[in-house]
Every structure is written in structure tokens, then in C-alpha cells.
Design a protein around this motif. Structure first.
Motif, PDB file in Angstrom:
ATOM      1  N   GLN A 101       0.892  -1.201  -0.063  1.00 62.67           N
ATOM      2  CA  GLN A 101      -0.002  -0.063   0.021  1.00 62.67           C
ATOM      3  C   GLN A 101       0.938   1.341  -0.039  1.00 62.67           C
ATOM      4  O   GLN A 101       0.554   2.210  -0.772  1.00 62.67           O
ATOM      5  CB  GLN A 101      -1.064  -0.078   1.395  1.00 62.67           C
ATOM      6  N   VAL A 102       2.066   1.102   0.896  1.00 62.56           N
ATOM      7  CA  VAL A 102       2.855   2.375   0.960  1.00 62.56           C
ATOM      8  C   VAL A 102       3.409   2.499  -0.706  1.00 62.56           C
ATOM      9  O   VAL A 102       3.570   3.795  -0.901  1.00 62.56           O
ATOM     10  CB  VAL A 102       3.977   1.954   2.169  1.00 62.56           C
ATOM     11  N   ILE A 103       3.823   1.412  -1.316  1.00 64.56           N
ATOM     12  CA  ILE A 103       4.576   1.960  -2.467  1.00 64.56           C
ATOM     13  C   ILE A 103       3.537   2.278  -3.576  1.00 64.56           C
ATOM     14  O   ILE A 103       3.623   2.992  -4.236  1.00 64.56           O
ATOM     15  CB  ILE A 103       5.262   0.516  -3.008  1.00 64.56           C
ATOM     16  N   ARG A 104       2.241   1.566  -3.453  1.00 68.81           N
ATOM     17  CA  ARG A 104       1.273   2.011  -4.481  1.00 68.81           C
ATOM     18  C   ARG A 104       1.110   3.701  -4.093  1.00 68.81           C
ATOM     19  O   ARG A 104       0.762   4.303  -5.252  1.00 68.81           O
ATOM     20  CB  ARG A 104       0.089   1.146  -4.249  1.00 68.81           C
ATOM     21  N   HIS A 105       0.748   3.836  -2.966  1.00 63.04           N
ATOM     22  CA  HIS A 105       0.656   5.303  -2.630  1.00 63.04           C
ATOM     23  C   HIS A 105       1.695   6.279  -3.081  1.00 63.04           C
ATOM     24  O   HIS A 105       1.265   7.415  -3.793  1.00 63.04           O
ATOM     25  CB  HIS A 105       0.268   5.510  -0.980  1.00 63.04           C
ATOM     26  N   LEU A 106       2.873   5.677  -3.070  1.00 60.68           N
ATOM     27  CA  LEU A 106       4.004   6.686  -3.535  1.00 60.68           C
ATOM     28  C   LEU A 106       3.633   6.844  -5.009  1.00 60.68           C
ATOM     29  O   LEU A 106       3.840   7.959  -5.364  1.00 60.68           O
ATOM     30  CB  LEU A 106       5.198   6.127  -3.125  1.00 60.68           C
ATOM     31  N   ARG A 107       3.494   5.831  -5.531  1.00 52.27           N
ATOM     32  CA  ARG A 107       3.118   5.734  -7.301  1.00 52.27           C
ATOM     33  C   ARG A 107       2.070   6.799  -7.375  1.00 52.27           C
ATOM     34  O   ARG A 107       2.293   7.552  -8.491  1.00 52.27           O
ATOM     35  CB  ARG A 107       2.908   4.441  -7.539  1.00 52.27           C
ATOM     36  N   GLU A 108       1.189   6.645  -6.639  1.00 51.26           N
ATOM     37  CA  GLU A 108       0.093   7.511  -6.908  1.00 51.26           C
ATOM     38  C   GLU A 108       0.167   9.022  -6.912  1.00 51.26           C
ATOM     39  O   GLU A 108      -0.354   9.670  -7.963  1.00 51.26           O
ATOM     40  CB  GLU A 108      -1.547   7.107  -6.174  1.00 51.26           C
ATOM     41  N   LEU A 109       1.021   9.282  -5.827  1.00 48.52           N
ATOM     42  CA  LEU A 109       1.314  10.921  -5.558  1.00 48.52           C
ATOM     43  C   LEU A 109       2.088  11.355  -6.599  1.00 48.52           C
ATOM     44  O   LEU A 109       2.079  12.530  -7.185  1.00 48.52           O
ATOM     45  CB  LEU A 109       1.925  10.908  -4.457  1.00 48.52           C
ATOM     46  N   LEU A 110       3.175  10.398  -7.023  1.00 48.11           N
ATOM     47  CA  LEU A 110       4.140  10.997  -8.154  1.00 48.11           C
ATOM     48  C   LEU A 110       3.401  11.055  -9.390  1.00 48.11           C
ATOM     49  O   LEU A 110       3.629  12.012 -10.235  1.00 48.11           O
ATOM     50  CB  LEU A 110       5.306   9.975  -8.176  1.00 48.11           C
ATOM     51  N   ASP A 111       2.636   9.969  -9.711  1.00 47.79           N
ATOM     52  CA  ASP A 111       1.864   9.864 -10.909  1.00 47.79           C
ATOM     53  C   ASP A 111       1.027  11.259 -11.050  1.00 47.79           C
ATOM     54  O   ASP A 111       0.912  12.087 -12.172  1.00 47.79           O
ATOM     55  CB  ASP A 111       1.077   8.634 -11.124  1.00 47.79           C
ATOM     56  N   SER A 112       0.222  11.571  -9.751  1.00 47.61           N
ATOM     57  CA  SER A 112      -0.632  12.665 -10.036  1.00 47.61           C
ATOM     58  C   SER A 112       0.081  13.936 -10.172  1.00 47.61           C
ATOM     59  O   SER A 112      -0.596  15.069 -10.688  1.00 47.61           O
ATOM     60  CB  SER A 112      -1.504  12.547  -8.564  1.00 47.61           C
ATOM     61  N   GLU A 113       1.535  13.996  -9.668  1.00 52.39           N
ATOM     62  CA  GLU A 113       2.146  15.402  -9.958  1.00 52.39           C
ATOM     63  C   GLU A 113       2.899  15.227 -11.534  1.00 52.39           C
ATOM     64  O   GLU A 113       3.654  16.213 -11.636  1.00 52.39           O
ATOM     65  CB  GLU A 113       3.216  15.414  -9.030  1.00 52.39           C
ATOM     66  N   ALA A 165       1.884   8.759   5.053  1.00 59.43           N
ATOM     67  CA  ALA A 165       1.929   8.231   6.671  1.00 59.43           C
ATOM     68  C   ALA A 165       0.412   8.424   6.680  1.00 59.43           C
ATOM     69  O   ALA A 165      -0.328   7.423   7.559  1.00 59.43           O
ATOM     70  CB  ALA A 165       2.481   9.151   7.463  1.00 59.43           C
ATOM     71  N   GLU A 166      -0.354   9.470   6.294  1.00 60.91           N
ATOM     72  CA  GLU A 166      -1.771   9.557   6.467  1.00 60.91           C
ATOM     73  C   GLU A 166      -2.622   8.454   5.946  1.00 60.91           C
ATOM     74  O   GLU A 166      -3.586   8.022   6.590  1.00 60.91           O
ATOM     75  CB  GLU A 166      -2.241  11.028   5.813  1.00 60.91           C
ATOM     76  N   SER A 167      -2.274   7.906   4.795  1.00 59.81           N
ATOM     77  CA  SER A 167      -2.675   7.020   4.099  1.00 59.81           C
ATOM     78  C   SER A 167      -2.669   5.585   4.720  1.00 59.81           C
ATOM     79  O   SER A 167      -3.205   4.550   4.345  1.00 59.81           O
ATOM     80  CB  SER A 167      -2.621   6.946   2.578  1.00 59.81           C
ATOM     81  N   SER A 168      -1.514   5.523   5.755  1.00 64.98           N
ATOM     82  CA  SER A 168      -1.344   4.352   6.246  1.00 64.98           C
ATOM     83  C   SER A 168      -1.047   3.931   7.595  1.00 64.98           C
ATOM     84  O   SER A 168      -0.251   3.547   8.416  1.00 64.98           O
ATOM     85  CB  SER A 168       0.410   4.032   5.765  1.00 64.98           C
ATOM     86  N   GLY A 169      -2.246   4.661   8.203  1.00 67.07           N
ATOM     87  CA  GLY A 169      -2.316   4.808   9.556  1.00 67.07           C
ATOM     88  C   GLY A 169      -2.178   5.869  10.370  1.00 67.07           C
ATOM     89  O   GLY A 169      -2.078   5.757  11.829  1.00 67.07           O
ATOM     90  N   GLY A 170      -1.842   6.990   9.737  1.00 67.85           N
ATOM     91  CA  GLY A 170      -1.860   8.077  10.510  1.00 67.85           C
ATOM     92  C   GLY A 170      -0.073   8.623  10.765  1.00 67.85           C
ATOM     93  O   GLY A 170       0.802   7.593  10.320  1.00 67.85           O
ATOM     94  N   THR A 171      -0.098   9.805  11.251  1.00 70.63           N
ATOM     95  CA  THR A 171       1.284  10.470  10.854  1.00 70.63           C
ATOM     96  C   THR A 171       1.984  10.131  12.514  1.00 70.63           C
ATOM     97  O   THR A 171       3.058  10.401  12.498  1.00 70.63           O
ATOM     98  CB  THR A 171       1.243  11.943  10.860  1.00 70.63           C
ATOM     99  N   ARG A 172       1.360   9.888  13.491  1.00 73.64           N
ATOM    100  CA  ARG A 172       1.725   9.550  14.810  1.00 73.64           C
ATOM    101  C   ARG A 172       2.421   8.216  14.839  1.00 73.64           C
ATOM    102  O   ARG A 172       1.566   7.238  14.683  1.00 73.64           O
ATOM    103  CB  ARG A 172       1.041   9.638  15.938  1.00 73.64           C
ATOM    104  N   LEU A 173       3.749   8.095  14.798  1.00 73.57           N
ATOM    105  CA  LEU A 173       4.326   6.714  14.789  1.00 73.57           C
ATOM    106  C   LEU A 173       5.108   6.462  15.849  1.00 73.57           C
ATOM    107  O   LEU A 173       5.819   7.270  16.555  1.00 73.57           O
ATOM    108  CB  LEU A 173       5.192   6.884  13.389  1.00 73.57           C
ATOM    109  N   LYS A 174       5.251   5.124  16.502  1.00 71.10           N
ATOM    110  CA  LYS A 174       5.908   4.498  17.558  1.00 71.10           C
ATOM    111  C   LYS A 174       7.196   3.713  16.620  1.00 71.10           C
ATOM    112  O   LYS A 174       6.618   2.668  16.057  1.00 71.10           O
ATOM    113  CB  LYS A 174       5.213   3.818  18.550  1.00 71.10           C
ATOM    114  N   PHE A 175       8.173   3.966  16.907  1.00 69.80           N
ATOM    115  CA  PHE A 175       9.027   3.362  16.189  1.00 69.80           C
ATOM    116  C   PHE A 175      10.569   3.245  17.148  1.00 69.80           C
ATOM    117  O   PHE A 175      10.908   3.947  17.653  1.00 69.80           O
ATOM    118  CB  PHE A 175       9.733   3.978  14.963  1.00 69.80           C
ATOM    119  N   GLN A 176      10.976   1.935  17.265  1.00 71.78           N
ATOM    120  CA  GLN A 176      12.260   1.567  18.153  1.00 71.78           C
ATOM    121  C   GLN A 176      12.021   2.397  19.442  1.00 71.78           C
ATOM    122  O   GLN A 176      13.127   3.229  19.703  1.00 71.78           O
ATOM    123  CB  GLN A 176      13.341   1.877  17.391  1.00 71.78           C
ATOM    124  N   GLY A 177      11.025   2.495  19.988  1.00 72.71           N
ATOM    125  CA  GLY A 177      10.841   2.731  21.494  1.00 72.71           C
ATOM    126  C   GLY A 177      10.713   4.626  21.222  1.00 72.71           C
ATOM    127  O   GLY A 177      10.512   5.142  22.306  1.00 72.71           O
TER     128      GLY A 177
END
Length: 489
Positions: free
Chosen positions: A173-185, A286-298
Motif C-alpha cells: 500500500q505504501v509503494i502504491r501510494h507513492l506511485r499515485e502521488l508521483l503520477d498525479s504530480e 503516513a496519513e494513508s497508512s495508519g496516521g502520522t503519529r508513529l511509534k518506532f524503536q521505542g
RNA sequence: GACUCGGUAGCUCAGCUGGUAGAGCAGUGGCCUUUUAAGCCAUUGGCCGCGGGUUCGAAUCCCGCCCGAGUCACCA
């Protein structure tokens, strides 16, 4: 155990059942039935999947079939299925086999939506036992968690650990979203060579291979950069590629020898525009993949907050507590490091020593999204000299999050004579023993001499981005088949 | 590359200071027609990562090697 299953396979064939038929007309996947009210049950369904639980109770049995969406319970009753099939076929079904069943949907006494099997077909016989697939309410018993086996036999990991599959669904989904954004630009997706006669575009040691017919040494690409720039020269104004790069270097939690990078090139734009675009790109993903607030490596980070921006020497000097831009040789940097109790390896050149100090002193502090801008020229042979007139700086940014580098970008150097000097300087570093310095790519220099428009170029580490967005600590957990040493026979 | 931890049945793990390998689940046989970690009874299954050494005797102690994880070093 394998002998027993082979025996069953042979017996099934003797009884006239085909253990490996060609297809099955599936009408419903497991998730299609979940959550339905009783009056919404379809009259009849055909479902298929792998047997992952089996509870035999004499003349009736329950089992779960697992498909790509989840698990569906089936109820197999001898009086409905028929004595022969119940005994001969179903009696020889093991955990791991694929079944296709047809029947009506009902709800059991305990409330689970279940398919009552009227007809059953074996779709594939399994000859080896599966690792722990028993689970209740999502908790596995004897979970399959030996990391070595999970990476080596990812298919078993995917069967036994549903969360793992979810990571890779989100990766897609992340990769597809990157493609969509770049394509749309208006960016055009392209493909450039993996096998290259001269590698370049980054500082790294390459893999080397050989083409028999051409009688030529070739290198697996370490970056797409120089080919994508050729395309901008050729008249594409916006191009991108999402592709595997290969670097012949060590492996750890954030490095795999082959990894996926997104690179995009944007004619007539500079690194400031690229920075704004990169920030909005990552925020949107991030918004399209669960939100911009992230927990990562503590650590907790929020991509909704505007990304900080600091210049390279500003932040390096801050953490070094000294103006390192005034030290202009490896020797001086070494003395400084020694004074701080940091032991740099011997024989580092100026750029390597500076880079090393930045990694040690600054990177760990860059937890929230931070752009570092305006790098020393010595570290950036493909970036344009800074417009401020400071000849020692280039227009470059890197993005750091959670102490890790996520993106690298420049206002691309488009003066072919300057570019030649920089690549020749790299070649000298190589000759002096810097194995990661870039070789001179004459073909690229020639292309640039035909005229290359000003442009910005950005590279983003896709695996790391997926790690961040899915909360995985190791790059091995976002790559389906991570590099592993061969197993002992 | 260095250090630490680990490798025992298909899976998850016990196995103390050396005495010749165990449990649960899976498997097999039996009972069981709404179970769900189904249950009950019985039972099969192991180059104890590989090689060498010490010892009357090694899963256990020693040395070397292989593979993995973690930390550090290098790189994105």
C-alpha cells in the motif's frame, strides 16, 4: 511423518481421488462471511483454503480453512457428506492440506459462522507438517518464532504468523501510494539498467558480474541516479523509479545487500522545492497508512509537525561544541576527534572523517523528522555548488528520522566541466584507497555536455520508510526474503 | 569484522555440579454427530548444529568450525 503422508497420498490416488486437481470455483473468501447477520447468509458457498485446525469427533468434525484474508470454520458431518467421502477422503486430510468445500452457512451453538460441508474436494495434499498454527483469539500456541527459520522459510512465517502478512500488505500500500502521488504530480515511471558497465550515483561498493556474449564486466547498480539524469537530458521533465539497488556491504537492522529505493528527478526545480515536496509526500503516505503519529524503536514521532531544518555545520558544530567548518583536513579532524575521546579509523580522508563525526555526534539526536541542508562539497560530488557563493558547500539535503537517514537529495550539478572535475577528484580518492568513491562515468559526462537543465533529485529508502510506518525494528521484517548465509547441508 | 547470547522431536521448550534424552502440541491407533488450544485412553518419533579432544562414560566439560539474534564497527 512424511512417510505417513505419502502413504495417504498413494491411498487417495488408489481410491480414485485426484490429490492435485486444477482449479476450484471459489465464491466467497473467509472475510466475506464474517460479521453477517443470520438472515444475510448466502444460500450456498464454495470456499477454499489451507486446513489450519482440525477437530475430529467421530462422525462429525470441525476445521478451519485459512485463505489470504483469514480463517473460516467448516463443519463436516458424516451424514451430510456421505460415509465414503467422510472416511476415505476426509479421513486422510491433514493439517496443511488445501480443501475446497461447498455448503450452506450456519451459526454454531457458540456463535461462530460456519460452513456446513455438503461436498468436499482435496485441492492439494501437504507432505510436511506445518509449524504451530494453533491459535485462540489471535494468540498462537507454540508460535513459530525462530527468526532464522522464519526468514529462511518465509512462506511458513506467513502461514503461521498473520501479522507478518499484514506488514507486507501495508508495504504494498505504501509503494502504491507513492506511485499515485508521483503520477498525479506528472512524474513518469521509468526503468533503468540494473546491469551497468560503470556504476555511480552513490558512495558504495558494488556487486560485480560478467556478461559472456559481450565479454564485459558489469556492475549491479548502487543507484539509479545517473540514468535518470540522462532521461531528464533526453527531455522528460519529471521521472521516477522504484527499484532495487545493490550494495556489497555489511548487513544489520537497517541494511540489506539489496534494497528498494525511490528516486525522482524534477527539471527546473531546486532542492528547496524538492524538500517541500518530500515532506508532503511522506506526510501523505503516513496519513494513508495508519496516521502520522508513529511509534518506532521505542521513540514517538509525528510527521504532521513541520519537519525541522538545520544546516549541516550549524548542527554539527552544535553537537561538536566547536566550529568544525574551520577544520579543513583529515588531520585536523582526527586531532579534534582524539581530543573528544573518539577514535576515527586510520587513513580516513577529509570527507570520510567529517561524515564519520556527523554520524557519531549528530545522527542519534535526529529523532523527529529533520532536514539537514547544505553539505560540504567533499561529500557530494553530484550536487550543485551552493548559490550563497560559499564554494565549499553544496545544495543538498538529507532527511533523518529516529536517528536514521531516510532521504538524500540535491540541486543537481549540471555544469559538465564542474562535474568532470568532481568525478575525477572521486577517482583520485579511489586510487588513494577509498573503495566507496565513485568512478568516472564518461558516457554520463558526455550526455551532460549536450546540456542538462537545472533540476532537483531525491532518493528515498523505501524499506526504511516501511519499517517506520509499520513499526518494524529490523529491515529483515519488511523484506520478504532477506539475505541469509546458506544453511549447512 | 569484534563481543554477548543461542542452536535438543515437525513447533514451543525442559534436561542441575558428566551416567547414555523428556514434556506439551503436532503425528499414529481407539472412543466421541455443534467443536474451537475440543476431550479421554494408548502410542510412534531424536547424527542433542558439525568436527575434534578430555573421560570408563559427553546433550552436559574443553578446542575449532557453521548458522542465527543482539550490541558495536562500516554503509542507506
Amino acid at each position: 511423518m512424511r512417510r505417513v503422508r505419502r502413504q495417504k497420498l498413494a491411498e487417495l490416488r488408489e481410491l480414485g481421488y485426484d490429490p492435485f486437481p486444477y482449479s476450484y470455483p471459489v465464491t466467497h473468501h473467509s472475510s466475506a462471511l464474517q460479521g453477517l447477520e443470520d438472515d444475510q447468509f448466502p444460500a450456498e458457498v464454495h470456499i477454499a483454503g489451507r486446513v489450519v485446525s482440525l477437530r475430529r469427533m467421530g462422525k462429525a468434525s470441525f476445521a478451519h480453512l485459512q485463505d489470504h484474508q483469514g480463517r473460516q470454520q467448516i463443519y463436516v458431518k458424516r451424514d451430510i457428506l456421505g460415509d465414503d467421502i467422510y472416511r476415505d477422503l476426509f479421513g486422510r486430510v491433514d493439517l496443511g492440506d488445501f480443501l475446497g468445500v461447498q455448503g450452506r452457512v450456519f451459526r454454531t451453538r457458540t456463535g461462530e459462522i460456519t460452513v456446513e460441508v455438503a461436498r468436499m474436494e482435496l485441492l492439494a495434499k501437504s507432505l510436511r507438517p506445518l509449524p504451530g498454527v494453533k491459535e485462540k483469539d489471535g494468540t498462537a500456541f507454540d508460535p513459530f518464532e525462530d527468526k532464522e527459520q522464519r526468514y529462511r522459510r518465509r512462506y511458513l512465517d506467513l502461514i503461521a504468523n498473520p501479522d507478518v502478512k499484514q506488514v507486507f500488505v501495508r508495504r504494498a500500500q505504501v509503494i502504491r501510494h507513492l506511485r499515485e502521488l508521483l503520477d498525479s504530480e506528472g512524474f513518469i515511471e521509468v526503468e533503468t539498467p540494473v546491469l551497468q558497465p560503470v556504476y555511480g550515483g552513490a558512495s558504495a561498493r558494488p556487486f560485480k558480474t560478467y556478461h559472456n556474449t559481450l565479454d564485459q564486466t558489469l556492475y549491479l547498480r548502487i543507484a539509479d541516479e545517473l540514468y535518470l539524469k540522462r532521461l531528464i537530458i533526453g527531455g522528460f521533465d519529471k521521472v521516477y523509479e522504484i527499484a532495487k539497488n545493490f550494495r556489497n556491504e555489511g548487513m544489520d537492522k537497517s541494511h540489506n545487500p539489496e534494497f528498494t529505493a525511490l528516486e525522482f528527478y524534477w527539471a527546473y526545480a531546486d532542492y528547496n522545492q524538492a524538500m517541500d515536496f518530500t515532506e508532503s509526500l511522506l506526510r501523505s503516505v503516513a496519513e494513508s497508512s495508519g496516521g502520522t503519529r508513529l511509534k518506532f524503536q521505542g521513540q514517538e514521532l509525528d510527521l504532521a509537525v513541520p519537519f525541522a531544518r538545520h544546516s549541516y555545520f550549524e548542527i554539527l558544530n552544535k553537537y561538536a561544541d566547536k566550529d568544525l567548518s574551520r577544520l579543513d583536513s583529515a588531520g585536523q579532524l582526527n586531532s579534534f576527534a582524539a581530543g573528544r575521546g573518539i577514535s576515527l579509523e586510520k587513513d580516513l580522508n577529509y570527507g570520510q572523517a567529517l561524515n564519520k563525526l556527523f554520524d557519531l555526534l549528530v545522527e542519534p539526536h535526529l529523532v523527529q523528522p529533520t532536514f539537514i541542508v547544505d553539505y560540504p562539497k567533499a561529500l557530494s560530488p553530484l550536487a550543485k555548488t551552493h548559490r550563497s557563493g560559499n564554494a565549499d558547500l553544496v545544495e543538498r539535503f538529507e532527511l533523518f528520522m529516529a536517528g536514521m537517514e531516510f532521504a538524500n537529495a540535491f540541486s543537481e550539478l549540471n555544469d559538465p566541466l564542474d562535474q568532470r572535475e568532481r568525478l575525477e577528484a572521486q577517482a583520485q580518492l579511489r586510487a588513494a584507497g577509498d573503495e566507496e568513491a565513485q568512478p568516472v562515468d564518461e558516457d554520463f559526462l558526455e550526455a551532460q555536455e549536450y546540456g542538462m537543465p537545472p533540476m532537483a533529485g531525491v532518493g528515498i529508502g523505501v524499506d526504511r520508510l516501511v519499517m517506520l510506518l509499520t513499526g518494524q525494528d529490523s529491515i529483515k521484517d519488511v523484506i520478504l526474503f532477506p539475505a541469509m548465509r546458506p544453511q549447512q547441508p
